[in-house]
Design an enzyme around this catalytic site. Structure first.
Site, PDB file in Angstrom:
ATOM      1  CE  LYS A 115      -4.212  -1.558   2.221  1.00 32.80           C
ATOM      2  NZ  LYS A 115      -5.429  -1.782   1.117  1.00 32.80           N
ATOM      3  CE  LYS A 204      -8.599 -12.214  -3.671  1.00 31.13           C
ATOM      4  NZ  LYS A 204      -7.648 -12.022  -2.418  1.00 31.13           N
ATOM      5  CE  LYS A 207     -12.648  -3.249  -2.672  1.00 31.98           C
ATOM      6  NZ  LYS A 207     -11.646  -4.042  -2.206  1.00 31.98           N
TER       7      LYS A 207
END
Ligand code: TRP
Length: 337
Positions: A115, A204, A207
């Protein structure tokens, strides 16, 4: 009584992958054990604010709990539902554990590295995230923390902090959660469940994938979800076999159907053994997924905000009692009390 504890961040819309891979296994596990264990299901709202929040946080917090209930979570006196930010002991213990954890170990966390990489600035919350998570777990002496494999490193950190703290004060103040290998065993899985992208089954289901047809969302119209299954990428081998390496698309469909129908994967695989028509498999999976979504959505719409708020109130009264008692022991060890 032992404790199972888990939480899902309320930030975003969930995909079928999150449902089948995380929410549903957790709900089944909770139902299986809530007679003889505490089941703590909390919304880590303080973890949500490490990312930009868009004014929907309150709504999303409530919706997250509705998801568990619509997925079939059975409520009884051992099931405790609460919001992290309504139990101030989480933040307090986080600070204490900040003084036990090292910069080195926090810097090694993959989630933080991913991140923060390439960003000009990164908030301190992102760095401190796993320490708060350790507090979430240790306050309730939770041994079992069913969770996705991307979070395993954080469980290991919680274990290390508990052991270090106990050792430093020659105490057994914190219960050490079981190793991640035992967590997986407890969940009854040989592996983490990973539902794949419908169009690119090597990846995978996520979203954040741009393509609408790659993913099925919780609020997709059932008919639309069925269409997405029908247009899923397969292969040209012409046999229905579970082989994630050579036939990831077909294997993904088999896995989805096994999870949706709550049947062992082996059974689903053997039902299709010898069959060659991919269209038939897709039709079956499309039907099962759209039925499941329709049922889920209708249950979801029947749960009111008020019901969830009542659960929170009850759960938070329990959680504050348990958490404050544990916090007090930790404060005392350091001489703060
Ligand atoms: N980090 C978890 C996730 O992203 C959410 C979480 C926060 C959590 N604190 C926790 C999960 C404690 C289990 C236990 O999914």
């Amino acid at each position: 009584m032992k404790t199972i504890l888990t939480g899902i961040r309320a930030n975003s819309e969930l995909t079928l992958g999150n449902y089948l891979g995380a929410l549903l296994p957790m709900v089944r596990l909770a139902n299986q054990h809530s007679n003889e264990m505490n089941v703590n299901i909390f919304v880590p709202d303080l973890h949500s604010i490490i990312a930009d929040v868009d004014g929907n946080l309150q709504k999303n917090i409530i919706r997250t709990i509705k998801y568990y209930i619509a997925a079939g979570l059975e409520l009884n006196d051992n099931v405790h539902i609460y919001r992290q930010s309504y139990v101030p002991a989480h933040s307090e213990l986080c600070w204490i554990l900040n003084c036990v954890a090292t910069m080195g170990e926090a810097s090694r966390m993959t989630q933080y590295k991913e991140k923060s990489e390439g960003r000009e600035s990164c908030n301190v919350g992102i760095f401190d995230y796993p320490i708060l998570m350790a507090a979430d777990i240790l306050l309730y002496s939770a041994e079992y923390v069913p969770i996705g494999e991307d979070q395993f490193q954080h469980i290991e950190l919680a274990r290390n902090l508990a052991m270090r703290f106990n050792h430093r004060f020659q105490s057994e103040i914190f219960t050490v959660p079981v190793k991640t290998s035992e967590q997986v065993e407890f969940m009854g899985l040989s592996d983490g469940i990973r539902i794949r992208d419908l169009l690119n089954p090597e990846k995978k289901m996520s979203k954040s994938t741009a393509s609408e047809n790659s993913k099925i969302m919780f609020d997709d119209e059932p008919a639309k979800a069925a269409k997405k299954i029908m247009s899923a990428t397969t292969d040209s081998l012409g046999k229905i076999k579970f082989d994630m390496f050579n036939q990831p698309g077909i294997s993904n469909l088999l896995l989805i159907d096994a999870l949706v129908m709550d049947s062992p994967l082996q059974d689903v695989v053997s039902t299709w053994a010898g069959e060659t028509k991919y269209g038939d498999l897709k039709q079956k999976v499309a039907n099962d997924v759209s039925n499941m979504l329709a049922e889920f959505q209708s249950r979801l719409s029947g749960i009111t905000d008020q019901q969830v708020l009542e659960l929170f109130e009850k759960g938070e009264s329990y959680a504050n009692n348990v958490a404050n008692a544990k916090l007090f022991e930790a404060q005392k060890a350091f001489g703060l009390r």
